[in-house]
Motif scaffolding. Structure first.
Motif, short mmCIF file in Angstrom:
data_model
loop_
_atom_site.label_atom_id
_atom_site.label_comp_id
_atom_site.label_asym_id
_atom_site.label_seq_id
_atom_site.Cartn_x
_atom_site.Cartn_y
_atom_site.Cartn_z
N ARG A 23 17.41 45.94 9.23
CA ARG A 23 16.46 45.36 8.28
C ARG A 23 16.63 46.02 6.93
O ARG A 23 16.76 47.23 6.84
CB ARG A 23 15.04 45.56 8.78
CG ARG A 23 14.81 44.85 10.09
CD ARG A 23 13.45 45.17 10.69
NE ARG A 23 13.32 44.53 11.98
CZ ARG A 23 12.94 43.27 12.15
NH1 ARG A 23 12.64 42.52 11.11
NH2 ARG A 23 12.85 42.75 13.36
N GLY A 24 16.63 45.19 5.89
CA GLY A 24 16.68 45.72 4.53
C GLY A 24 15.35 46.33 4.15
O GLY A 24 15.27 47.45 3.69
N THR A 25 14.27 45.62 4.36
CA THR A 25 12.91 46.12 4.14
C THR A 25 12.14 45.79 5.41
O THR A 25 12.12 46.57 6.32
CB THR A 25 12.28 45.47 2.88
OG1 THR A 25 12.39 44.05 2.97
CG2 THR A 25 12.96 45.95 1.61
N THR A 26 11.56 44.62 5.47
CA THR A 26 10.88 44.19 6.69
C THR A 26 11.56 42.98 7.31
O THR A 26 11.26 42.61 8.43
CB THR A 26 9.40 43.84 6.40
OG1 THR A 26 9.37 42.81 5.42
CG2 THR A 26 8.65 45.07 5.91
N THR A 27 12.47 42.35 6.57
CA THR A 27 13.15 41.15 7.02
C THR A 27 14.49 41.49 7.67
O THR A 27 15.27 42.24 7.09
CB THR A 27 13.41 40.21 5.82
OG1 THR A 27 12.20 39.98 5.14
CG2 THR A 27 14.01 38.89 6.28
N PRO A 28 14.77 40.96 8.88
CA PRO A 28 16.08 41.22 9.48
C PRO A 28 17.20 40.69 8.59
O PRO A 28 17.05 39.66 7.95
CB PRO A 28 16.04 40.44 10.80
CG PRO A 28 14.61 40.19 11.07
CD PRO A 28 13.92 40.14 9.73
N ARG A 29 18.30 41.41 8.55
CA ARG A 29 19.46 40.96 7.78
C ARG A 29 20.05 39.72 8.46
O ARG A 29 20.23 39.70 9.67
CB ARG A 29 20.49 42.05 7.70
CG ARG A 29 20.02 43.22 6.88
CD ARG A 29 21.09 44.30 6.78
NE ARG A 29 20.62 45.37 5.94
CZ ARG A 29 20.45 46.62 6.37
NH1 ARG A 29 20.75 46.96 7.60
NH2 ARG A 29 20.03 47.54 5.53
N THR A 30 20.35 38.71 7.69
CA THR A 30 20.88 37.45 8.19
C THR A 30 22.35 37.34 7.84
O THR A 30 22.69 37.34 6.66
CB THR A 30 20.12 36.25 7.60
OG1 THR A 30 18.74 36.40 7.89
CG2 THR A 30 20.64 34.95 8.16
N ILE A 31 23.20 37.27 8.84
CA ILE A 31 24.63 37.11 8.63
C ILE A 31 25.12 36.04 9.60
O ILE A 31 24.97 36.19 10.80
CB ILE A 31 25.39 38.43 8.87
CG1 ILE A 31 24.94 39.47 7.86
CG2 ILE A 31 26.89 38.21 8.78
CD1 ILE A 31 25.53 40.83 8.06
N VAL A 32 25.67 34.98 9.08
CA VAL A 32 26.11 33.87 9.93
C VAL A 32 27.60 33.97 10.25
O VAL A 32 28.11 33.14 11.00
CB VAL A 32 25.77 32.51 9.29
CG1 VAL A 32 24.28 32.33 9.17
CG2 VAL A 32 26.45 32.35 7.95
N ALA A 33 28.29 34.94 9.71
CA ALA A 33 29.73 35.05 9.89
C ALA A 33 30.13 35.26 11.35
O ALA A 33 31.12 34.70 11.80
CB ALA A 33 30.29 36.19 9.03
N CYS A 34 29.40 36.07 12.08
CA CYS A 34 29.67 36.28 13.51
C CYS A 34 28.66 35.45 14.29
O CYS A 34 27.47 35.76 14.30
CB CYS A 34 29.53 37.75 13.88
SG CYS A 34 30.76 38.84 13.15
N PRO A 35 29.10 34.36 14.92
CA PRO A 35 28.17 33.47 15.62
C PRO A 35 27.37 34.19 16.70
O PRO A 35 27.79 35.21 17.24
CB PRO A 35 29.09 32.42 16.25
CG PRO A 35 30.36 32.50 15.49
CD PRO A 35 30.47 33.91 15.04
N GLN A 36 26.21 33.63 16.99
CA GLN A 36 25.35 34.20 18.02
C GLN A 36 26.07 34.11 19.34
O GLN A 36 25.98 34.82 20.21
CB GLN A 36 24.02 33.43 18.11
CG GLN A 36 23.22 33.51 16.85
CD GLN A 36 22.48 34.83 16.67
OE1 GLN A 36 22.19 35.54 17.62
NE2 GLN A 36 22.20 35.17 15.45
#
Length: 108
Positions: free
Chosen positions: A95-108
């Motif tokens: 988390r940067g602050t309270t929001t999870p970091r979002t990265i779509v490059a590596c699929p779930q």
């Protein structure tokens, strides 16, 4: 039931091209794999959790280490974020602050 993997901690560089982090193999009952995302520092947008310029450096690696022999441009740099995943689900990239970091490059 397996828990979600914890946030990956202690990313450290052994030399200019190789880095490692704390293994999570003893904190979860299922096999743990790791996704490594890489991005250009100049494109990183802090504050909103969006790292849309990231690429998937490696995916589902079994060892807590990675390498990247590429070199940034003069006065440039790269950032690396790692998440752990289990058979049930991936963790997050922290988390940067309270929001999870979002990265779509590596699929779930």
């Amino acid at each position: 039931l397996w828990s979600s993997p914890a946030e990956v901690a202690n990313l450290v560089f052994g030399n200019a091209a190789t880095f490692s982090w704390d293994s999570q193999t003893t904190t979860d009952g299922s096999p743990v794999r790791y996704d490594v995302a890489k991005g250009d520092l100049s494109l990183m947008r802090m504050g909103n959790g969006n790292f849309s310029g990231a690429i998937c450096q490696s995916q589902r690696t079994a060892v807590p280490t990675s390498s990247d022999p590429s070199e940034p441009l003069l006065n440039g740099g790269f950032y690396y974020l790692v998440r752990a995943r289990t058979a049930c689900r991936p963790g997050d990239y922290g988390r940067g602050t309270t929001t999870p970091r979002t990265i779509v490059a590596c699929p779930q």
